[in-house]
Design a protein around this motif. Structure first.
Motif, short mmCIF file in Angstrom:
data_model
loop_
_atom_site.label_atom_id
_atom_site.label_comp_id
_atom_site.label_asym_id
_atom_site.label_seq_id
_atom_site.Cartn_x
_atom_site.Cartn_y
_atom_site.Cartn_z
N PHE A 106 2.58 5.17 -2.84
CA PHE A 106 1.56 4.38 -2.15
C PHE A 106 1.56 4.69 -0.66
O PHE A 106 2.62 4.81 -0.04
CB PHE A 106 1.84 2.88 -2.35
CG PHE A 106 2.03 2.49 -3.78
CD1 PHE A 106 0.95 2.10 -4.56
CD2 PHE A 106 3.29 2.52 -4.37
CE1 PHE A 106 1.13 1.75 -5.89
CE2 PHE A 106 3.48 2.18 -5.69
CZ PHE A 106 2.39 1.79 -6.47
N GLU A 107 0.37 4.81 -0.11
CA GLU A 107 0.26 5.09 1.33
C GLU A 107 0.80 3.91 2.15
O GLU A 107 0.62 2.76 1.79
CB GLU A 107 -1.20 5.35 1.71
CG GLU A 107 -1.38 5.69 3.18
CD GLU A 107 -2.81 6.01 3.54
OE1 GLU A 107 -3.03 6.52 4.65
OE2 GLU A 107 -3.71 5.74 2.72
N VAL A 108 1.47 4.24 3.26
CA VAL A 108 1.99 3.23 4.17
C VAL A 108 1.27 3.34 5.50
O VAL A 108 1.23 4.43 6.09
CB VAL A 108 3.51 3.42 4.40
CG1 VAL A 108 4.02 2.40 5.41
CG2 VAL A 108 4.28 3.29 3.10
N PRO A 109 0.70 2.27 6.00
CA PRO A 109 0.08 2.31 7.32
C PRO A 109 1.09 2.73 8.39
O PRO A 109 2.27 2.37 8.31
CB PRO A 109 -0.40 0.87 7.54
CG PRO A 109 -0.53 0.30 6.17
CD PRO A 109 0.55 0.95 5.35
N GLN A 110 0.62 3.44 9.39
CA GLN A 110 1.51 3.93 10.44
C GLN A 110 2.18 2.80 11.21
O GLN A 110 3.22 3.00 11.85
CB GLN A 110 0.72 4.84 11.39
CG GLN A 110 0.27 6.15 10.78
CD GLN A 110 1.43 7.01 10.29
OE1 GLN A 110 2.50 7.04 10.90
NE2 GLN A 110 1.22 7.72 9.19
N GLU A 111 1.58 1.60 11.17
CA GLU A 111 2.15 0.47 11.90
C GLU A 111 3.49 0.00 11.31
O GLU A 111 4.24 -0.72 11.97
CB GLU A 111 1.19 -0.72 11.89
CG GLU A 111 -0.16 -0.44 12.50
CD GLU A 111 -1.20 -0.09 11.46
OE1 GLU A 111 -2.30 -0.66 11.52
OE2 GLU A 111 -0.90 0.76 10.57
N ILE A 112 3.78 0.41 10.06
CA ILE A 112 5.02 -0.03 9.40
C ILE A 112 6.04 1.09 9.45
O ILE A 112 5.81 2.18 8.92
CB ILE A 112 4.74 -0.43 7.94
CG1 ILE A 112 3.63 -1.49 7.86
CG2 ILE A 112 6.01 -0.96 7.29
CD1 ILE A 112 3.23 -1.86 6.45
N ASP A 113 7.19 0.85 10.09
CA ASP A 113 8.22 1.88 10.18
C ASP A 113 8.92 2.07 8.84
O ASP A 113 8.82 1.23 7.94
CB ASP A 113 9.24 1.53 11.26
CG ASP A 113 10.04 0.28 10.93
OD1 ASP A 113 11.09 0.41 10.30
OD2 ASP A 113 9.58 -0.83 11.27
N ALA A 114 9.64 3.18 8.71
CA ALA A 114 10.23 3.57 7.43
C ALA A 114 11.23 2.54 6.91
O ALA A 114 11.25 2.23 5.71
CB ALA A 114 10.89 4.94 7.56
N VAL A 115 12.08 2.01 7.79
CA VAL A 115 13.09 1.05 7.34
C VAL A 115 12.43 -0.23 6.84
O VAL A 115 12.78 -0.76 5.78
CB VAL A 115 14.09 0.74 8.47
CG1 VAL A 115 15.00 -0.44 8.10
CG2 VAL A 115 14.95 1.97 8.77
N SER A 116 11.46 -0.74 7.58
CA SER A 116 10.76 -1.96 7.17
C SER A 116 10.03 -1.76 5.85
O SER A 116 10.03 -2.63 4.98
CB SER A 116 9.75 -2.38 8.24
OG SER A 116 10.41 -2.71 9.44
N ALA A 117 9.41 -0.59 5.69
CA ALA A 117 8.69 -0.30 4.46
C ALA A 117 9.63 -0.22 3.27
O ALA A 117 9.38 -0.80 2.21
CB ALA A 117 7.91 1.01 4.61
N ALA A 118 10.73 0.50 3.44
CA ALA A 118 11.69 0.66 2.33
C ALA A 118 12.34 -0.67 1.97
O ALA A 118 12.69 -0.90 0.81
CB ALA A 118 12.76 1.68 2.70
N ALA A 119 12.49 -1.55 2.94
CA ALA A 119 13.15 -2.83 2.69
C ALA A 119 12.25 -3.84 2.00
O ALA A 119 12.73 -4.89 1.55
CB ALA A 119 13.64 -3.42 4.02
N SER A 120 10.97 -3.54 1.90
CA SER A 120 10.01 -4.56 1.51
C SER A 120 9.40 -4.41 0.12
O SER A 120 9.12 -5.42 -0.54
CB SER A 120 8.88 -4.63 2.54
OG SER A 120 9.39 -4.90 3.82
N LEU A 121 9.15 -3.19 -0.35
CA LEU A 121 8.30 -3.01 -1.52
C LEU A 121 8.88 -3.62 -2.78
O LEU A 121 8.26 -4.47 -3.42
CB LEU A 121 8.01 -1.52 -1.75
CG LEU A 121 7.10 -1.21 -2.93
CD1 LEU A 121 5.74 -1.86 -2.74
CD2 LEU A 121 6.94 0.29 -3.11
#
Length: 325
Positions: A106-121
């Motif tokens: 899934f595409e991740v908006p650039q506003e979300i950093d990698a650590v925050s994205a990985a911690a959330s899905l």
């Protein structure tokens, strides 16, 4: 490329940090250069051969990554090289690169950093599916989260509060419960000190809780079930205690309540469009800053075994993330 390798089933200290060949993708897959990989309880079960998904040995644990697309299979049309993405790989994420079926990316908006994205899905998607699709949680209802300081539990606290529920958080220490309070829990329950039956009765004026989200299982399931309100919904989302409880069938009968399984992994495959809409909704909430996860600590790739051990030792509050440079 470097990776954490499970060569034989066992505990985290048996994992090996070594070189492995770069994965080769097929027409329906993409290759992702991993920036961050979340640490989740299924990783621990998988390396011990105790999980329902059983990859062939050897394999790398790590099922939830954020990174950059490096290669795209010939049949993949919605992803492109250089794209910032989240991926539900299942395993293989504790590595510099991982291949993933395109429909699980899934595409991740650039506003979300990698650590925050990985911690959330994984955690927010599980909790959202549980509360929205299974419990159909309504504003004003009372919800009890068992194991509230863990990944899925804390996500449920955040989402429950956002959905207008009165959130009760159960945990094993004051430190963990204070974190839950900062994320919206109104009532705190300590496994080691509180009488569950009395605390639930007191907090709900004798009515009981409308929804229980249980990721713990074990000996706490019975008192939580006894604390259900009429027509309540008991959500079974995991057994981090290591014990699968046996609930007397007379309790759901007397409470007129439903016992509902929460298997987000299967839901995402059986109902892909509903799952995609959930991910879209959660991504929007992340970008808007309405939800976020507590990141306990980040670990380097060669420290991934330590991250898994810390999770087994119940040291982690919220989420831990392995970062790959």
């Amino acid at each position: 490329m470097k990776a954490i390798i499970c060569q034989a089933h066992g505990l985290p200290n048996t994992l090996i940090y070594d070189d492995i060949p770069e994965p080769q993708i097929d027409a329906h897959e993409v290759l992702i250069r991993v920036e961050a990989c979340a640490v989740n309880y299924p990783d621990i079960l998988m390396i011990q051969d105790k999980y329902q998904v059983k990859p062939d040995l050897p394999f790398s644990p790590g099922g939830e990554v954020c990174g950059i697309v490096e290669k795209v299979g010939s049949e993949v049309t919605h992803l492109y090289v250089g794209q910032h993405v989240l991926a539900l790989c299942g395993w293989g994420g504790f590595a510099e690169k991982v291949k993933v079926t395109a429909e699980r990316v899934f595409e991740v908006p650039q506003e979300i950093d990698a650590v925050s994205a990985a911690a959330s899905l994984y955690t927010f998607a599980t909790a959202y599916h549980a509360l929205k699709d299974r419990a159909m949680l309504k504003s004003g209802e009372t919800m009890l989260v068992m194991g509230a300081s863990g990944g899925v539990g804390l996500a449920a606290v955040v989402l429950g509060k956002l959905m207008g529920a009165h959130v009760m958080a159960a945990g094993s220490s004051l430190e963990k419960l204070e974190i839950c309070k900062t994320y919206g829990a109104e009532v705190l329950m300590d496994y080691n000190k509180d009488d569950f039956k009395e605390r639930i009765k007191e907090a709900t004026n004798g009515k009981g809780v409308d929804v229980v989200l249980d990721v713990v299982g074990g000996k706490y399931a019975d008192p939580a079930m006894r604390g259900m309100a009429w027509k309540g919904r008991y959500l079974i989302a995991g057994f981090t205690s290591g014990e699968i409880p046996k609930i007397p069938f007379n309790l759901p009968l007397l409470k007129g309540c439903a016992v509902l399984g929460v298997f987000w992994g299967r839901f995402s495959k059986e109902e892909p469009e509903a799952h995609r809409q959930n991910i879209k909704a959660l991504t929007k909430l992340l970008v808007e800053g309405k939800i976020k996860h507590h990141v306990f600590k980040t670990y380097k790739l060669n420290e991934a075994s330590k991250a898994l051990q810390d999770m087994m030792d119940r040291k982690i509050i919220g989420k831990a993330v392995v970062t790959i440079s």
